[in-house]
Design an enzyme around this catalytic site. Structure first.
Site, short mmCIF file in Angstrom:
data_model
loop_
_atom_site.label_atom_id
_atom_site.label_comp_id
_atom_site.label_asym_id
_atom_site.label_seq_id
_atom_site.Cartn_x
_atom_site.Cartn_y
_atom_site.Cartn_z
N LYS A 7 -0.68 -0.68 27.10
CA LYS A 7 0.58 -0.53 27.84
C LYS A 7 1.59 0.30 27.07
O LYS A 7 1.47 0.53 25.86
CB LYS A 7 1.12 -1.92 28.23
CG LYS A 7 0.28 -2.52 29.35
CD LYS A 7 0.82 -3.80 29.93
CE LYS A 7 -0.10 -4.26 31.08
NZ LYS A 7 0.26 -5.58 31.61
N ARG B 192 -6.44 -10.00 28.79
CA ARG B 192 -6.98 -9.04 29.77
C ARG B 192 -6.97 -7.67 29.10
O ARG B 192 -5.90 -7.15 28.78
CB ARG B 192 -6.11 -9.07 31.02
CG ARG B 192 -6.53 -8.11 32.13
CD ARG B 192 -5.53 -8.18 33.28
NE ARG B 192 -5.90 -7.27 34.35
CZ ARG B 192 -5.60 -5.97 34.34
NH1 ARG B 192 -4.92 -5.44 33.35
NH2 ARG B 192 -5.98 -5.20 35.35
C1 PT1 Z 1 -1.28 -8.19 33.61
C2 PT1 Z 1 -1.76 -7.10 34.40
C3 PT1 Z 1 -2.54 -7.43 35.54
N1 PT1 Z 1 -1.49 -5.80 34.10
C4 PT1 Z 1 -2.33 -9.71 35.06
N2 PT1 Z 1 -2.81 -8.74 35.84
C5 PT1 Z 1 -1.93 -4.83 34.92
N3 PT1 Z 1 -2.59 -11.01 35.37
C6 PT1 Z 1 -2.71 -5.15 36.05
C7 PT1 Z 1 2.72 0.01 30.98
O1 PT1 Z 1 3.82 -0.43 30.58
O2 PT1 Z 1 -0.55 -8.00 32.54
N4 PT1 Z 1 -1.58 -9.45 33.96
N5 PT1 Z 1 -2.99 -6.43 36.34
C8 PT1 Z 1 -1.61 -3.38 34.59
N6 PT1 Z 1 -0.20 -3.13 34.74
C9 PT1 Z 1 0.54 -2.31 33.88
C10 PT1 Z 1 1.87 -2.60 33.62
C11 PT1 Z 1 -0.07 -1.26 33.21
C12 PT1 Z 1 2.60 -1.84 32.70
C13 PT1 Z 1 0.63 -0.49 32.30
C14 PT1 Z 1 1.97 -0.79 32.02
O3 PT1 Z 1 2.20 1.03 30.53
#
Ligand code: PT1
Length: 280
Positions: free
Chosen positions: A221, A255
């Site tokens: 992230k 995850r």
């Molecule tokens: C998470 C999650 C998810 N994250 C759960 N499911 C993502 N339960 C997808 C960035 O800041 O943390 N928990 N499903 C992916 N989402 C992101 C959010 C990807 C922020 C990248 C960022 O780069």
């Protein structure tokens, strides 16, 4: 007994490998668009030590646009069915979706957990999960993916996130979802500044102390851009470090994209804690 374990030697923290089927997936590009590629990727994550696979057809990274229902169904349902029927993949599958129709079809295809970044707030979602009687992961998000990073704001982020999750847990239990089927997640990167994410990770124990299993999703992230100046392809060390910290603070699931590296870190920690070498 641990009902979330995959049925083999149980690590203290389960590793959930990410299987994205999204053309604009934030870190895997379009390589896994094709069904066979996605299945091969799933097999590889299991061989690397994944305890769970999380299949998602809608990117939820900051700025991502929603995916229509029929497109999301087309992306994830055949893949979930194929993974669940594959003898080389003996681990349970969660589906990363907010749509009740996708939840229902995924459960029918063999999904063993619903992972919802929207914490089952879509009308009908709670009812689908309660009826199915399978585990759910309730995640905190401020705003919606397209705009959530524009101006995230909190009084006290840890207090507000845990209050939101408590409220959603209450709604789910009142609707008949069993207490032991609920996992909670602070939603790293979902309407949070880097400082908010750091506070949530430092104080992850506040969520762990609720007694509900906690899932931490930090992999690749933008937090690591903020902390390290690291572009997407250089976030491995940051991601593994953060996953290990989450596990040490009591996370029940991490995850991750990088399953092998995360498992290595957790195994070294486990060896230290048990003062013993586990068999390969
Ligand atoms: C998470 C999650 C998810 N994250 C759960 N499911 C993502 N339960 C997808 C960035 O800041 O943390 N928990 N499903 C992916 N989402 C992101 C959010 C990807 C922020 C990248 C960022 O780069």
């Amino acid at each position: 007994m641990d009902r979330f374990a995959a049925g083999r030697a149980m690590p203290a923290c389960r590793v959930m490998g990410i299987v994205n089927v999204t053309p604009d997936s934030f870190s895997d590009g379009s390589r896994f668009l094709q069904h066979e590629d996605a299945l091969a990727h799933a097999r590889r994550l299991v061989a690397e030590g994944a305890d769970w696979l999380d299949v998602g057809g809608e990117s939820t990274r900051p700025g991502a646009a929603p995916v229509p229902l029929d497109e999301e169904l087309r992306r994830v349902i055949p893949l979930i069915r194929a993974i669940c029927e594959d003898p080389a993949i003996a681990v349970p599958v969660s589906v990363d979706t907010s749509k009740p129709e996708v939840m229902r079809a995924a459960i029918e295809a063999g999904a063993a957990m619903i992972n919802d970044i929207n914490a089952l707030r879509e009308p009908g979602a709670v009812e689908v999960c309660a009826e199915a009687g399978i585990p759910v992961c309730l995640m905190h998000m401020q705003g919606q993916p397209r705009t959530m990073q524009q101006s995230p704001g909190y009084g006290d982020v840890v207090t507000e996130v845990s209050a939101f999750l408590r409220e959603r847990v209450g709604v789910c239990e009142a609707a008949g979802i069993a207490r032991h089927d609920i996992v909670i997640d602070p939603g790293f990167g979902f309407g949070k500044t880097p400082e908010h994410n750091l506070a949530l990770l430092k104080h992850l124990g506040v969520l762990v102390d609720t007694g509900y299993p906690v899932l931490a999703g930090l992999s690749r992230k933008s937090l690591f851009q903020a902390v390290l100046g690291a572009p997407l392809e250089e976030r491995l060390t940051g991601s593994v470090t953060a996953a290990l910290v989450a596990a040490q603070k009591g996370a029940a699931f991490v995850r991750v994209h990088d399953v092998k590296e995360t498992c290595d870190a957790l195994r070294v920690w486990q060896a230290i804690e048990s003062e013993a070498i586990a068999a390969f």
